[in-house]
Enzyme design. Structure first.
Site, PDB file in Angstrom:
ATOM      1  N   GLU A  93       8.433 -31.145  26.753  1.00  0.00           N
ATOM      2  CA  GLU A  93       8.436 -31.313  28.213  1.00  0.00           C
ATOM      3  C   GLU A  93       9.130 -32.626  28.572  1.00  0.00           C
ATOM      4  OE1 GLU A  93       8.598 -30.268  31.027  1.00  0.00           O
ATOM      5  OE2 GLU A  93       6.657 -29.984  31.984  1.00  0.00           O
ATOM      6  N   ASP A  94       9.757 -32.653  29.724  1.00  0.00           N
ATOM      7  CA  ASP A  94      10.445 -33.864  30.161  1.00  0.00           C
ATOM      8  C   ASP A  94       9.462 -34.941  30.618  1.00  0.00           C
ATOM      9  OD1 ASP A  94       9.684 -32.412  32.402  1.00  0.00           O
ATOM     10  OD2 ASP A  94      11.636 -32.433  33.382  1.00  0.00           O
ATOM     11  N   ASP A  97       3.092 -35.356  34.917  1.00  0.00           N
ATOM     12  CA  ASP A  97       2.728 -36.017  36.160  1.00  0.00           C
ATOM     13  C   ASP A  97       1.229 -35.759  36.396  1.00  0.00           C
ATOM     14  OD1 ASP A  97       3.451 -37.400  38.548  1.00  0.00           O
ATOM     15  OD2 ASP A  97       3.631 -35.513  39.619  1.00  0.00           O
ATOM     16  N   PHE A 146       9.372 -41.868  41.012  1.00  0.00           N
ATOM     17  CA  PHE A 146      10.083 -40.609  40.863  1.00  0.00           C
ATOM     18  C   PHE A 146      11.375 -40.917  40.109  1.00  0.00           C
ATOM     19  CE2 PHE A 146      12.547 -36.855  41.744  1.00  0.00           C
ATOM     20  CZ  PHE A 146      11.594 -35.863  41.582  1.00  0.00           C
ATOM     21  N   ARG A 159      20.747 -34.410  36.842  1.00  0.00           N
ATOM     22  CA  ARG A 159      20.269 -34.035  35.500  1.00  0.00           C
ATOM     23  C   ARG A 159      21.190 -34.553  34.394  1.00  0.00           C
ATOM     24  NH1 ARG A 159      16.073 -30.149  35.850  1.00  0.00           N
ATOM     25  NH2 ARG A 159      16.256 -28.677  37.564  1.00  0.00           N
TER      26      ARG A 159
HETATM   27  P1  IMP Z   1       2.765 -31.769  36.653  1.00  0.00           P
HETATM   28  O1  IMP Z   1       2.225 -30.378  36.603  1.00  0.00           O
HETATM   29  O2  IMP Z   1       2.390 -32.473  37.903  1.00  0.00           O
HETATM   30  O3  IMP Z   1       2.436 -32.576  35.426  1.00  0.00           O
HETATM   31  O4  IMP Z   1       4.307 -31.571  36.797  1.00  0.00           O
HETATM   32  C1  IMP Z   1       5.225 -31.907  35.891  1.00  0.00           C
HETATM   33  C2  IMP Z   1       6.562 -31.441  36.412  1.00  0.00           C
HETATM   34  O5  IMP Z   1       6.859 -32.026  37.679  1.00  0.00           O
HETATM   35  C3  IMP Z   1       7.659 -31.879  35.469  1.00  0.00           C
HETATM   36  O6  IMP Z   1       7.933 -30.896  34.518  1.00  0.00           O
HETATM   37  C4  IMP Z   1       8.813 -32.103  36.415  1.00  0.00           C
HETATM   38  O7  IMP Z   1       9.509 -30.902  36.592  1.00  0.00           O
HETATM   39  C5  IMP Z   1       8.185 -32.494  37.721  1.00  0.00           C
HETATM   40  N1  IMP Z   1       8.200 -33.965  37.898  1.00  0.00           N
HETATM   41  C6  IMP Z   1       7.125 -34.776  37.924  1.00  0.00           C
HETATM   42  N2  IMP Z   1       7.476 -36.042  38.095  1.00  0.00           N
HETATM   43  C7  IMP Z   1       8.826 -36.049  38.184  1.00  0.00           C
HETATM   44  C8  IMP Z   1       9.811 -37.106  38.354  1.00  0.00           C
HETATM   45  O8  IMP Z   1       9.507 -38.295  38.461  1.00  0.00           O
HETATM   46  N3  IMP Z   1      11.105 -36.696  38.389  1.00  0.00           N
HETATM   47  C9  IMP Z   1      11.483 -35.405  38.267  1.00  0.00           C
HETATM   48  N4  IMP Z   1      10.612 -34.400  38.091  1.00  0.00           N
HETATM   49  C10 IMP Z   1       9.298 -34.721  38.056  1.00  0.00           C
HETATM   50 MG    MG Z   2       9.619 -29.784  34.251  1.00  0.00          MG
END
Ligand code: IMP
Ligand code: MG
Length: 168
Positions: A93-94, A97, A146, A159
């Site tokens: 995963e990238d 959050d 962000f 990207r």
């Molecule tokens: P979570 O379910 O809130 O943990 O969401 C994670 C997803 O939200 C990641 O896979 C990203 O696609 C997106 N995301 C969360 N923070 C960022 C950020 O700072 N930049 C870009 N995408 C983000």
């Molecule tokens: Mg993602």
């Protein structure tokens, strides 16, 4: 935009993560499962730095709601094409959050009875967690910013940046 992590810092970290994972799974084969779209660049670099046999597959998830955050409801919109049973699965995963996406995905993939299931995230924002989720491997822990670049987007832009930037 402000540079947070340079291309050099990112590459060094990816190499270290690949080395650690290769050591932990020494003598075994792993199946990397990338979370589209954000993880595709990280996964491409990680996989090429690994020294054990690697197979690759991808999933894509969508989160319901209107905001830019996961609204609590997640849906698998593209599944893996490989049976997971008996495999050493590593989700790539990238960024983590709220943790909602990976908590959902982990539960979903565990039901397929892999031999093992681990998660590697390049970036982690632990301060934003809404559900309890701990990745097994993390590249960088960052503050609540962000960020874009190295696969991460804002409305599909940025990207392809080599480094990681804070979007102001
Ligand atoms: P979570 O379910 O809130 O943990 O969401 C994670 C997803 O939200 C990641 O896979 C990203 O696609 C997106 N995301 C969360 N923070 C960022 C950020 O700072 N930049 C870009 N995408 C983000
Ligand atoms: Mg993602």
């Amino acid at each position: 935009m402000k540079l947070l992590l340079s291309e050099k810092e990112v590459q060094k970290k990816v190499k270290a993560l690949a080395r650690k994972i290769s050591q932990d799974f020494s003598g075994k084969e792993v199946l990397l499962v990338g979370v589209l779209k954000g993880a595709f660049i990280f996964m491409a670099d990680l996989a090429r730095q690994m020294t054990i046999p690697v197979k690759m597959d991808f999933v894509r998830l969508a989160s319901y709601g209107t905001g830019i955050r996961s609204a609590g409801k997640v849906k698998l919109t593209k599944d893996v094409e490989t049976p997971l049973r008996g495999q050493n699965v590593i989700v790539v995963e990238d960024i983590i959050d709220t943790g909602i996406t990976l908590k959902y995905l982990s539960r979903c993939l565990k039901a397929r009875r892999p031999r093992s299931l681990k998660v590697v995230a390049l970036l982690d924002k632990p301060g934003r967690r809404e559900v309890n989720f701990h990745p097994d491997y993390v590249g960088f822990r960052i503050d609540d910013h962000f960020v874009v670049g190295y696969g991460l987007d804002c409305a599909e832009e940025y990207r392809n940046l080599q480094g990681i930037y804070v979007l102001k």
